[in-house]
Design a protein around this motif. Structure first.
Motif, PDB file in Angstrom:
ATOM      1  N   ASP A   1       5.944   1.678  -6.585  1.00  0.00           N
ATOM      2  CA  ASP A   1       5.760   0.912  -5.354  1.00  0.00           C
ATOM      3  C   ASP A   1       4.341   0.332  -5.281  1.00  0.00           C
ATOM      4  O   ASP A   1       4.151  -0.835  -4.906  1.00  0.00           O
ATOM      5  CB  ASP A   1       6.019   1.820  -4.148  1.00  0.00           C
ATOM      6  CG  ASP A   1       5.824   1.095  -2.825  1.00  0.00           C
ATOM      7  OD1 ASP A   1       6.563   0.133  -2.552  1.00  0.00           O
ATOM      8  OD2 ASP A   1       4.920   1.483  -2.073  1.00  0.00           O
ATOM      9  N   ALA A   2       3.356   1.142  -5.665  1.00  0.00           N
ATOM     10  CA  ALA A   2       1.976   0.648  -5.659  1.00  0.00           C
ATOM     11  C   ALA A   2       1.788  -0.476  -6.673  1.00  0.00           C
ATOM     12  O   ALA A   2       1.075  -1.456  -6.411  1.00  0.00           O
ATOM     13  CB  ALA A   2       1.013   1.799  -5.968  1.00  0.00           C
ATOM     14  N   ALA A   3       2.438  -0.357  -7.836  1.00  0.00           N
ATOM     15  CA  ALA A   3       2.330  -1.408  -8.849  1.00  0.00           C
ATOM     16  C   ALA A   3       2.958  -2.705  -8.353  1.00  0.00           C
ATOM     17  O   ALA A   3       2.413  -3.797  -8.580  1.00  0.00           O
ATOM     18  CB  ALA A   3       3.002  -0.951 -10.139  1.00  0.00           C
ATOM     19  N   ARG A   4       4.107  -2.607  -7.671  1.00  0.00           N
ATOM     20  CA  ARG A   4       4.744  -3.821  -7.128  1.00  0.00           C
ATOM     21  C   ARG A   4       3.873  -4.460  -6.062  1.00  0.00           C
ATOM     22  O   ARG A   4       3.754  -5.698  -5.997  1.00  0.00           O
ATOM     23  CB  ARG A   4       6.126  -3.473  -6.563  1.00  0.00           C
ATOM     24  CG  ARG A   4       7.190  -3.250  -7.636  1.00  0.00           C
ATOM     25  CD  ARG A   4       8.565  -3.116  -7.022  1.00  0.00           C
ATOM     26  NE  ARG A   4       8.685  -1.896  -6.229  1.00  0.00           N
ATOM     27  CZ  ARG A   4       9.069  -0.729  -6.713  1.00  0.00           C
ATOM     28  NH1 ARG A   4       9.365  -0.616  -8.011  1.00  0.00           N
ATOM     29  NH2 ARG A   4       9.165   0.341  -5.947  1.00  0.00           N
ATOM     30  N   ARG A   5       3.247  -3.649  -5.209  1.00  0.00           N
ATOM     31  CA  ARG A   5       2.357  -4.206  -4.187  1.00  0.00           C
ATOM     32  C   ARG A   5       1.140  -4.883  -4.828  1.00  0.00           C
ATOM     33  O   ARG A   5       0.712  -5.941  -4.377  1.00  0.00           O
ATOM     34  CB  ARG A   5       1.892  -3.098  -3.241  1.00  0.00           C
ATOM     35  CG  ARG A   5       2.996  -2.514  -2.375  1.00  0.00           C
ATOM     36  CD  ARG A   5       2.404  -1.643  -1.294  1.00  0.00           C
ATOM     37  NE  ARG A   5       3.425  -1.007  -0.478  1.00  0.00           N
ATOM     38  CZ  ARG A   5       3.178  -0.373   0.660  1.00  0.00           C
ATOM     39  NH1 ARG A   5       1.925  -0.281   1.104  1.00  0.00           N
ATOM     40  NH2 ARG A   5       4.151   0.186   1.352  1.00  0.00           N
ATOM     41  N   ALA A   6       0.611  -4.245  -5.877  1.00  0.00           N
ATOM     42  CA  ALA A   6      -0.538  -4.842  -6.553  1.00  0.00           C
ATOM     43  C   ALA A   6      -0.147  -6.164  -7.205  1.00  0.00           C
ATOM     44  O   ALA A   6      -0.908  -7.137  -7.175  1.00  0.00           O
ATOM     45  CB  ALA A   6      -1.092  -3.873  -7.598  1.00  0.00           C
ATOM     46  N   ALA A   7       1.063  -6.204  -7.801  1.00  0.00           N
ATOM     47  CA  ALA A   7       1.524  -7.455  -8.417  1.00  0.00           C
ATOM     48  C   ALA A   7       1.710  -8.550  -7.378  1.00  0.00           C
ATOM     49  O   ALA A   7       1.541  -9.736  -7.684  1.00  0.00           O
ATOM     50  CB  ALA A   7       2.835  -7.206  -9.168  1.00  0.00           C
ATOM     51  N   ALA A   8       2.035  -8.149  -6.140  1.00  0.00           N
ATOM     52  CA  ALA A   8       2.206  -9.128  -5.059  1.00  0.00           C
ATOM     53  C   ALA A   8       0.877  -9.525  -4.425  1.00  0.00           C
ATOM     54  O   ALA A   8       0.862 -10.369  -3.523  1.00  0.00           O
ATOM     55  CB  ALA A   8       3.147  -8.567  -3.998  1.00  0.00           C
ATOM     56  N   GLY A   9      -0.218  -8.905  -4.871  1.00  0.00           N
ATOM     57  CA  GLY A   9      -1.536  -9.279  -4.366  1.00  0.00           C
ATOM     58  C   GLY A   9      -2.169  -8.280  -3.425  1.00  0.00           C
ATOM     59  O   GLY A   9      -3.295  -8.479  -2.976  1.00  0.00           O
ATOM     60  N   SER A  10      -1.474  -7.172  -3.109  1.00  0.00           N
ATOM     61  CA  SER A  10      -2.028  -6.170  -2.202  1.00  0.00           C
ATOM     62  C   SER A  10      -2.803  -5.136  -3.012  1.00  0.00           C
ATOM     63  O   SER A  10      -2.276  -4.070  -3.369  1.00  0.00           O
ATOM     64  CB  SER A  10      -0.902  -5.490  -1.406  1.00  0.00           C
ATOM     65  OG  SER A  10      -1.410  -4.476  -0.567  1.00  0.00           O
ATOM     66  N   LEU A  11      -4.068  -5.439  -3.302  1.00  0.00           N
ATOM     67  CA  LEU A  11      -4.887  -4.543  -4.111  1.00  0.00           C
ATOM     68  C   LEU A  11      -5.531  -3.438  -3.292  1.00  0.00           C
ATOM     69  O   LEU A  11      -6.118  -2.515  -3.857  1.00  0.00           O
ATOM     70  CB  LEU A  11      -5.981  -5.347  -4.812  1.00  0.00           C
ATOM     71  CG  LEU A  11      -5.495  -6.401  -5.810  1.00  0.00           C
ATOM     72  CD1 LEU A  11      -6.673  -7.186  -6.368  1.00  0.00           C
ATOM     73  CD2 LEU A  11      -4.703  -5.761  -6.944  1.00  0.00           C
ATOM     74  N   ALA A  12      -5.435  -3.524  -1.964  1.00  0.00           N
ATOM     75  CA  ALA A  12      -6.058  -2.510  -1.115  1.00  0.00           C
ATOM     76  C   ALA A  12      -5.188  -1.263  -0.981  1.00  0.00           C
ATOM     77  O   ALA A  12      -5.663  -0.224  -0.522  1.00  0.00           O
ATOM     78  CB  ALA A  12      -6.341  -3.086   0.274  1.00  0.00           C
ATOM     79  N   HIS A  13      -3.920  -1.326  -1.389  1.00  0.00           N
ATOM     80  CA  HIS A  13      -3.030  -0.176  -1.255  1.00  0.00           C
ATOM     81  C   HIS A  13      -3.402   0.905  -2.266  1.00  0.00           C
ATOM     82  O   HIS A  13      -3.754   0.617  -3.402  1.00  0.00           O
ATOM     83  CB  HIS A  13      -1.581  -0.610  -1.481  1.00  0.00           C
ATOM     84  CG  HIS A  13      -0.600   0.525  -1.442  1.00  0.00           C
ATOM     85  ND1 HIS A  13      -0.279   1.182  -0.280  1.00  0.00           N
ATOM     86  CD2 HIS A  13       0.113   1.127  -2.424  1.00  0.00           C
ATOM     87  CE1 HIS A  13       0.606   2.132  -0.549  1.00  0.00           C
ATOM     88  NE2 HIS A  13       0.853   2.118  -1.839  1.00  0.00           N
ATOM     89  N   ARG A  14      -3.355   2.160  -1.831  1.00  0.00           N
ATOM     90  CA  ARG A  14      -3.637   3.296  -2.703  1.00  0.00           C
ATOM     91  C   ARG A  14      -2.507   4.318  -2.595  1.00  0.00           C
ATOM     92  O   ARG A  14      -1.906   4.490  -1.527  1.00  0.00           O
ATOM     93  CB  ARG A  14      -4.957   3.971  -2.330  1.00  0.00           C
ATOM     94  CG  ARG A  14      -6.171   3.075  -2.459  1.00  0.00           C
ATOM     95  CD  ARG A  14      -6.505   2.770  -3.903  1.00  0.00           C
ATOM     96  NE  ARG A  14      -7.699   1.948  -3.991  1.00  0.00           N
ATOM     97  CZ  ARG A  14      -7.701   0.612  -3.955  1.00  0.00           C
ATOM     98  NH1 ARG A  14      -6.549  -0.048  -3.837  1.00  0.00           N
ATOM     99  NH2 ARG A  14      -8.823  -0.065  -4.033  1.00  0.00           N
ATOM    100  N   ILE A  15      -2.240   5.003  -3.698  1.00  0.00           N
ATOM    101  CA  ILE A  15      -1.185   6.025  -3.694  1.00  0.00           C
ATOM    102  C   ILE A  15      -1.632   7.247  -2.906  1.00  0.00           C
ATOM    103  O   ILE A  15      -0.871   7.820  -2.127  1.00  0.00           O
ATOM    104  CB  ILE A  15      -0.828   6.422  -5.137  1.00  0.00           C
ATOM    105  CG1 ILE A  15      -0.304   5.198  -5.896  1.00  0.00           C
ATOM    106  CG2 ILE A  15       0.216   7.534  -5.152  1.00  0.00           C
ATOM    107  CD1 ILE A  15      -0.083   5.461  -7.366  1.00  0.00           C
ATOM    108  N   GLY A  16      -2.869   7.681  -3.096  1.00  0.00           N
ATOM    109  CA  GLY A  16      -3.372   8.869  -2.413  1.00  0.00           C
ATOM    110  C   GLY A  16      -2.575  10.099  -2.770  1.00  0.00           C
ATOM    111  O   GLY A  16      -1.945  10.705  -1.907  1.00  0.00           O
ATOM    112  N   PRO A  17      -2.547  10.503  -4.065  1.00  0.00           N
ATOM    113  CA  PRO A  17      -1.688  11.616  -4.479  1.00  0.00           C
ATOM    114  C   PRO A  17      -2.075  12.925  -3.815  1.00  0.00           C
ATOM    115  O   PRO A  17      -3.241  13.191  -3.555  1.00  0.00           O
ATOM    116  CB  PRO A  17      -1.907  11.673  -5.999  1.00  0.00           C
ATOM    117  CG  PRO A  17      -3.260  11.065  -6.208  1.00  0.00           C
ATOM    118  CD  PRO A  17      -3.385  10.005  -5.154  1.00  0.00           C
TER     119      PRO A  17
END
Length: 367
Positions: free
Chosen positions: A101-117
Motif C-alpha cells: 500500500d505504501a509503495a502504491r501511494r509513493a508511485a501515485a506521488g504521496s511520498l509523505a506516507h510512512r508505514i510506521g512498523p
C-alpha cells in the motif's frame, strides 16, 4: 502480460493445510503399523476352561475399522489446516500488504506516507523500516530538486531580464553609448554562462561516478592557492598554506574545483582589511582532510547551515565586479564530496569567519 496465479496468501494456506494433513497421515500410519505388528492375520479364537469360543478381531478387521476413520481424520485435519492457515497467512502477510500500500501511494506521488512498523523486530519490520527510510530520503531529494529547479529558474531569469532591459533602453535611445551597452550585455551573458556551467557541473557530478585515481590533496590545494593568489592580493587577503601529503582516490579535476571553490569563498567572503585565509591538508587515522579557515563576519550556526544551499550567499554577500558568483560554490563542493563519499563540516569562528573541513577516506599505506 502473464496470467494471474494464486495469491501468496492462498499458496501459504495450501502449504499449511498440506503440511498438517501430511503430518496427521504420518502419525496415523505409525499408529497403524505399530498396532498391526502385534495382530496376526486370520481368525483368532480364544478357548478358556469351561468357556465357549470368543471372537477376536484379526489384522484385516483392524484395517477395515481403522482406515476409514483415519481417512476422515486426515480430511478434517486438511480442512482445519485451511482455516487456520488462512488466518495465519493473513497475519504473516499483513506487513507485506502495508508495504504494498505504501509503495502504491509513493508511485501515485504521496511520498509523505510512512508505514510506521510495529511489533517485534523481525524481517518484515526491518524491510518496512528500510522502506520508510528510503521514502524519507526520496522525499528530501525531490524537495531539494524542486527548490533547486525554482532557484535555478530565478537565477537564470535575472541575466535574461537584464539583457532584455538593456536592449529595450538601447532601442529607445538613439544616442546610446554602444560600448556601455555591449559591456552590460557581456556582463549579463557571463553571468548566465557561469550559472549554467555550475548547474551542469552539479548535474554531471550527481549522475556520473567520478574516475578514481590517487590524488594528493596537498598538491590540489597548492594549485588552488596559486590560481587565486592574484584575487587574494587584490583584496588585501593574506594566504597561508600548511599542506602535508594527504592522498585520496578520486577525480583530480573535481577535487581541484572543490579546493578552488573553498579557497575562493574564503577570500571573497572576508573582512575589508587585514584578512587572512589559512589552508591546510593532512592525513591521520585513515582520513584525509582539506581545511580552509578564514577571517570574516560573525556567523550564527543557523546561517552556517544554510550556506550549502544552492544560490545562497549569506548576509551581505553580494556580487562584485571581480566575483560574479551564483551562490553555487558550496553546493558544488557538497555535490563533489557526495560523489567521493566525503563530508563537509562548516564551523563558525568565534572571532568571525568560518572553518571549512572536507574529509575523505585516505588511501591505505600512503602518508
Amino acid at each position: 502480460m502473464g496470467r494471474r496465479g494464486l495469491s501468496a496468501r492462498l499458496r501459504l494456506t495450501l502449504s499449511y493445510a498440506a503440511l498438517v494433513a501430511v503430518v496427521s497421515a504420518l502419525l496415523l500410519a505409525v499408529v497403524l503399523l505399530f498396532l498391526l505388528r502385534y495382530v496376526p492375520e486370520g481368525n483368532i479364537v480364544l478357548l478358556g476352561p469351561g468357556q465357549s469360543a470368543t471372537f477376536v478381531p484379526d489384522r484385516s478387521d483392524l484395517l477395515r475399522a481403522f482406515v476409514p476413520a483415519a481417512a476422515v481424520s486426515i480430511l478434517l485435519s486438511f480442512a482445519l489446516g485451511m482455516l487456520g492457515g488462512w488466518w495465519l497467512a493473513g497475519r504473516v502477510l499483513r506487513p507485506l500488504a502495508a508495504l504494498g500500500d505504501a509503495a502504491r501511494r509513493a508511485a501515485a506521488g504521496s511520498l509523505a506516507h510512512r508505514i510506521g512498523p510495529r511489533g517485534p523486530q523481525d524481517e518484515f519490520r526491518e524491510v518496512a523500516e528500510a522502506f520508510d527510510a528510503m521514502l524519507a530520503r526520496i522525499e528530501r531529494s525531490v524537495d531539494e530538486h524542486r527548490r533547486f529547479a525554482a532557484d535555478a529558474s530565478h537565477e537564470l531569469r535575472t541575466p535574461l531580464a537584464t539583457t532584455r532591459a538593456v536592449l529595450d533602453v538601447a532601442a529607445a535611445d538613439p544616442e546610446v553609448d554602444t560600448q556601455q551597452v555591449l559591456a552590460r550585455l557581456r556582463a549579463a551573458n557571463d553571468r548566465a554562462v557561469a550559472v549554467t556551467e555550475s548547474l551542469l557541473l552539479i548535474a554531471r557530478t550527481d549522475a556520473v561516478p567520478p574516475e578514481r585515481v590517487e590524488v594528493d590533496l596537498a598538491l590540489v590545494l597548492e594549485d588552488a592557492v596559486e590560481t587565486l593568489a592574484h584575487l587574494a592580493e587584490s583584496r588585501g587577503v593574506e594566504l597561508r598554506v600548511d599542506a602535508r601529503p594527504a592522498v585520496v582516490r578520486g577525480d583530480e579535476a573535481l577535487l581541484q574545483r572543490l579546493a578552488v571553490n573553498l579557497v575562493q569563498n574564503a577570500v571573497v567572503h572576508n573582512v575589508a582589511t587585514g584578512g587572512w585565509v589559512q589552508v591546510g591538508a593532512h592525513s591521520s587515522g585513515g582520513e584525509a582532510r582539506l581545511t580552509v579557515e578564514n577571517t570574516g563576519g560573525v556567523l550564527t550556526p543557523e546561517e552556517v547551515v544554510r550556506l550549502t544551499a544552492p544560490f545562497h550567499r549569506g548576509a551581505g554577500r553580494a556580487r562584485t565586479s571581480d566575483h560574479g558568483g551564483a551562490g553555487l560554490g558550496l553546493a558544488i563542493v557538497t555535490s563533489i564530496l557526495d560523489a567521493h563519499g566525503g563530508t563537509l563540516v562548516l564551523t563558525p569562528r568565534d572571532e568571525g569567519g568560518l572553518v571549512a573541513t572536507a574529509a575523505f577516506a585516505a588511501v591505505a599505506g600512503r602518508p
